[in-house]
Design an enzyme around this catalytic site. Structure first.
Site, mmCIF file in Angstrom:
data_model
loop_
_atom_site.group_PDB
_atom_site.id
_atom_site.type_symbol
_atom_site.label_atom_id
_atom_site.label_comp_id
_atom_site.label_asym_id
_atom_site.label_seq_id
_atom_site.Cartn_x
_atom_site.Cartn_y
_atom_site.Cartn_z
ATOM 1 N N LYS A 84 -20.585 7.601 -7.743
ATOM 2 C CA LYS A 84 -21.815 6.811 -7.832
ATOM 3 C C LYS A 84 -23.008 7.754 -7.821
ATOM 4 C CE LYS A 84 -22.990 2.370 -5.803
ATOM 5 N NZ LYS A 84 -22.892 1.604 -4.556
HETATM 6 C C1 E4P Z 1 -24.132 -1.567 -4.825
HETATM 7 O O1 E4P Z 1 -23.161 -0.941 -5.146
HETATM 8 C C2 E4P Z 1 -24.838 -1.460 -3.552
HETATM 9 O O2 E4P Z 1 -24.000 -0.822 -2.616
HETATM 10 C C3 E4P Z 1 -25.190 -2.777 -2.957
HETATM 11 O O3 E4P Z 1 -24.857 -3.860 -3.768
HETATM 12 C C4 E4P Z 1 -26.531 -2.832 -2.356
HETATM 13 O O4 E4P Z 1 -26.755 -4.104 -1.830
HETATM 14 P P1 E4P Z 1 -27.945 -4.422 -0.813
HETATM 15 O O5 E4P Z 1 -29.199 -4.565 -1.599
HETATM 16 O O6 E4P Z 1 -27.538 -5.717 -0.189
HETATM 17 O O7 E4P Z 1 -27.995 -3.294 0.166
#
Ligand code: E4P
Length: 225
Positions: A84
């Protein structure tokens, strides 16, 4: 649409995997920090619990050479790990370099169609388009998702659009309507997908009627007759 759980909690992954409908897992530095466990051990445990799914694990450096070094390290842990990468300038460069080396990537912190275009051109396997964080500041997070899906299809990019930052089941419905490839959500949102008051009341009525009649699946005749 594939269902991913967004967590660093291996127990949540274990439970979601038991349902048999889990396609993968996304983590982020916040979720891993919250788990209280080491990064590598957590990600490897998740890979073990989801034998056919992709598991996203994020770099934390913000300078290209350091990001590349981290990405190589993370991707060496397991074949199903997807690296990522945040959508910043060295991040796009990194996605392109990793793609050229056959390492799969998830471009994260994507909020707009222009950002998604850069990720797609760099060859990102997944483009994580955040919805909830935009809605939190009175925007329309799903609008960028729908436009990104249209852009990907129109130009024939291979990236999969992953709806991230999902807060509730209606986000899942809208993700489906947009034609997105993946939805990743907290475990508690995944549990909410089961819920409908008519399911609960309907099941109660079925079971009350069944038990009142003294029936049993494993007996030839009604119990007591
Ligand atoms: C995506 O891969 C992120 O880890 C995640 O969806 C972030 O979500 P949040 O905005 O609830 O922290």
């Amino acid at each position: 649409m594939k269902l991913f759980v967004d967590t660093g909690d291996v127990e949540e992954v274990r439970q979601a995997a038991e349902w048999g409908v889990l396609d993968g897992v996304t983590t982020n530095p916040t979720l891993i920090a919250k788990s209280g466990k080491g990064f590598r051990e957590t990600v490897l445990k998740i890979c073990e619990l989801v034998p056919d799914g992709d598991v996203s694990a994020e770099v934390v450096a913000t300078e290209y050479d350091a990001m590349l070094k981290e990405a190589k390290e993370i991707s060496s842990w397991h074949e199903r790990i997807v690296v990522k990468v945040p959508l910043i300038e060295p991040g796009v460069r990194l996605v392109k370099a990793l793609t050229d080396q056959g390492i799969r990537t998830n471009a994260t912190l994507v909020f707009s169609v222009p950002q998604a275009l850069l990720a797609a051109k760099a060859g990102a396997t997944y483009i994580s388009n955040f919805v909830g964080r935009v809605d939190d500041i009175s925007g329309d997070g799903m609008a960028a998702v729908a436009d990104t899906v249209a852009m990907i299809h129109h130009y024939g990019f291979e990236s999969q659009v992953l709806v991230a930052s999902i807060r509730h089941p209606l986000h899942v419905v809208h993700a489906l309507e947009s034609g997105a490839d993946v939805g990743t959500m907290p475990f508690k949102v995944m549990q909410m997908l089961f819920k409908h008051p008519l399911t609960d009341s309907g099941l109660k009525r079925f079971l009350d009627d069944w038990h009142a009649a003294g029936l049993s699946i494993f007996e030839r005749t009604r119990a007591g007759r």
